[in-house]
Design a protein around this motif. Structure first.
Motif, mmCIF file in Angstrom:
data_model
loop_
_atom_site.group_PDB
_atom_site.id
_atom_site.type_symbol
_atom_site.label_atom_id
_atom_site.label_comp_id
_atom_site.label_asym_id
_atom_site.label_seq_id
_atom_site.Cartn_x
_atom_site.Cartn_y
_atom_site.Cartn_z
ATOM 1 N N GLY A 1 67.051 65.324 65.998
ATOM 2 C CA GLY A 1 65.814 64.646 65.824
ATOM 3 C C GLY A 1 64.951 66.431 66.555
ATOM 4 O O GLY A 1 65.325 66.981 67.170
ATOM 5 N N VAL A 2 63.644 66.093 64.950
ATOM 6 C CA VAL A 2 63.093 67.010 66.150
ATOM 7 C C VAL A 2 61.417 67.145 65.367
ATOM 8 O O VAL A 2 61.475 66.226 64.520
ATOM 9 C CB VAL A 2 63.605 68.289 64.594
ATOM 10 C CG1 VAL A 2 62.242 69.601 65.023
ATOM 11 C CG2 VAL A 2 64.450 68.762 65.206
ATOM 12 N N ILE B 1 65.235 58.560 68.705
ATOM 13 C CA ILE B 1 66.375 57.724 69.224
ATOM 14 C C ILE B 1 66.306 56.583 68.424
ATOM 15 O O ILE B 1 67.273 55.873 68.336
ATOM 16 C CB ILE B 1 65.619 57.192 70.722
ATOM 17 C CG1 ILE B 1 65.534 59.232 71.324
ATOM 18 C CG2 ILE B 1 66.616 56.859 71.571
ATOM 19 C CD1 ILE B 1 66.653 59.569 71.110
ATOM 20 N N ALA B 2 65.673 55.698 67.929
ATOM 21 C CA ALA B 2 65.258 54.886 67.207
ATOM 22 C C ALA B 2 66.608 55.459 65.963
ATOM 23 O O ALA B 2 66.531 54.022 65.595
ATOM 24 C CB ALA B 2 63.770 53.963 67.222
ATOM 25 N N LEU C 1 67.640 65.458 70.654
ATOM 26 C CA LEU C 1 66.734 66.363 69.895
ATOM 27 C C LEU C 1 65.715 67.259 70.551
ATOM 28 O O LEU C 1 65.984 68.038 71.639
ATOM 29 C CB LEU C 1 65.974 64.536 71.400
ATOM 30 C CG LEU C 1 64.351 64.977 71.301
ATOM 31 C CD1 LEU C 1 63.665 64.231 69.960
ATOM 32 C CD2 LEU C 1 63.934 64.116 72.581
ATOM 33 N N VAL C 2 65.341 67.612 69.325
ATOM 34 C CA VAL C 2 65.058 68.907 70.187
ATOM 35 C C VAL C 2 63.181 69.113 69.273
ATOM 36 O O VAL C 2 62.571 68.061 69.093
ATOM 37 C CB VAL C 2 65.469 69.955 68.517
ATOM 38 C CG1 VAL C 2 64.474 71.617 68.950
ATOM 39 C CG2 VAL C 2 66.770 70.484 68.478
ATOM 40 N N ILE C 3 62.549 69.666 71.021
ATOM 41 C CA ILE C 3 61.086 69.339 71.105
ATOM 42 C C ILE C 3 60.593 70.750 70.893
ATOM 43 O O ILE C 3 60.882 71.650 71.572
ATOM 44 C CB ILE C 3 60.933 69.167 73.143
ATOM 45 C CG1 ILE C 3 61.256 68.076 73.391
ATOM 46 C CG2 ILE C 3 59.441 69.082 72.573
ATOM 47 C CD1 ILE C 3 61.309 67.886 75.009
ATOM 48 N N VAL D 1 68.190 66.708 75.385
ATOM 49 C CA VAL D 1 67.315 67.783 74.924
ATOM 50 C C VAL D 1 67.074 68.561 75.354
ATOM 51 O O VAL D 1 66.856 69.263 76.538
ATOM 52 C CB VAL D 1 66.189 66.736 76.075
ATOM 53 C CG1 VAL D 1 64.953 66.624 75.366
ATOM 54 C CG2 VAL D 1 66.196 65.228 75.405
ATOM 55 N N ILE D 2 66.209 69.288 74.053
ATOM 56 C CA ILE D 2 66.033 70.508 73.930
ATOM 57 C C ILE D 2 65.215 71.193 74.058
ATOM 58 O O ILE D 2 64.725 70.379 72.751
ATOM 59 C CB ILE D 2 67.153 71.782 73.288
ATOM 60 C CG1 ILE D 2 69.228 71.374 73.289
ATOM 61 C CG2 ILE D 2 67.099 72.976 73.367
ATOM 62 C CD1 ILE D 2 69.352 71.980 72.641
#
Length: 269
Positions: A8-9, A63-64, A70-72, A94-95
């Protein structure tokens, strides 16, 4: 063992698609989900508390969808939200984009003299100097906001005369004289599409650090043997909170290929 779940991004808008593209190029077998919080952009003008709340809501939506990482892909959200999201969503890794960019800048800089260009909010927050000097206390870091670059990137003016002129105006004060920085960090996810124009205005020998590429490399390191197997063709899904037509039109500049407006899922956070 390979983990088939998607990555996810998220970003406040479409600029983070440069990070998505870098991940897709480096790890073409991965399924990717990108969320642009286009209804509430930009994050850079909001308070830290508001940005953390927005980032948490965006992360919850990804996340759902049962992501494995997860990429911010937003400098503002990375600066204030990475530790919060890492704790909240553990054990999902988380990155953010700031830390990989800072590490790459230190590795690239032989003289520990580093320049950063970013949006006004990122410069004002001081995320890159903090991250760089936490790892290399002797590093000298100079930075300047390059806000016009955002509009130029979104217009698709990636290497035009106005873009070169803007690059010259921003970079000339940073790189004047002989004792100038030896490394330049592109501290906004919009800026990699302008790299050719920016590079053309740099003195010889200056290394350009693209935080999109460095973030993709961090993703690959964290995934390790959980990465998708070679030979697989990964999928890319786009989510947005508003404006699918503009998202598709501007987003394709950053993605390097067309984005089908009809395939963008509009969600409410």
């Amino acid at each position: 063992m390979s983990d088939p779940r998607p990555i996810g991004v998220f970003d406040s808008g479409v600029g983070g698609i440069t990070v998505l593209r870098a991940i897709h190029d480096l790890l073409p077998g991965e399924d990717l989900i990108y969320l642009g919080d286009t209804a509430r952009l930009p994050y850079g003008t909001k308070s830290a508390e508001t940005v953390v709340r927005y980032a948490t809501q965006a992360a919850n939506a990804l996340i759902a969808r049962d992501i494995k990482l997860l990429v911010i892909a937003c400098n503002t959200a990375s600066a204030v939200g990475t530790p919060v999201l890492a704790e909240k969503f553990a054990p999902v890794p988380v990155i953010g984009v700031v830390e990989p960019g800072a590490e790459a800048a230190i590795a690239a800089s032989s003289g520990r003299h580093i320049a950063v260009i970013a949006t006004e909010g990122t410069v004002r927050g001081g995320a890159y100097p903090r991250a760089i000097q936490a790892r290399a206390p002797d590093a000298a870091v100079v930075q300047t906001p390059a806000t016009v670059f955002v509009a130029l990137a979104e217009e698709g003016w990636t290497d035009t005369a106005p873009t070169r002129e803007a690059a010259r105006a921003y970079l000339a004060p940073l790189f004047a004289g002989t004792n100038h920085p030896d490394t330049l960090v592109l501290g906004c996810t919009h800026f990699p599409v302008l790299a050719d124009a920016i590079r053309a205005e740099l003195p010889d020998g200056v290394t350009l650090v693209d935080s999109a590429t460095t973030t993709a490399q961090a993703v690959a390191r964290v995934l390790g043997d959980q990465a998708a197997p070679e030979g697989r063709d990964g999928t890319v899904r786009f989510l947005a909170t508003d404006g699918p037509e503009r998202f598709a039109r501007v987003g394709q500049i950053f993605f390097g290929q067309p984005i089908n407006e009809g395939e963008i899922e509009i969600i409410d956070l």
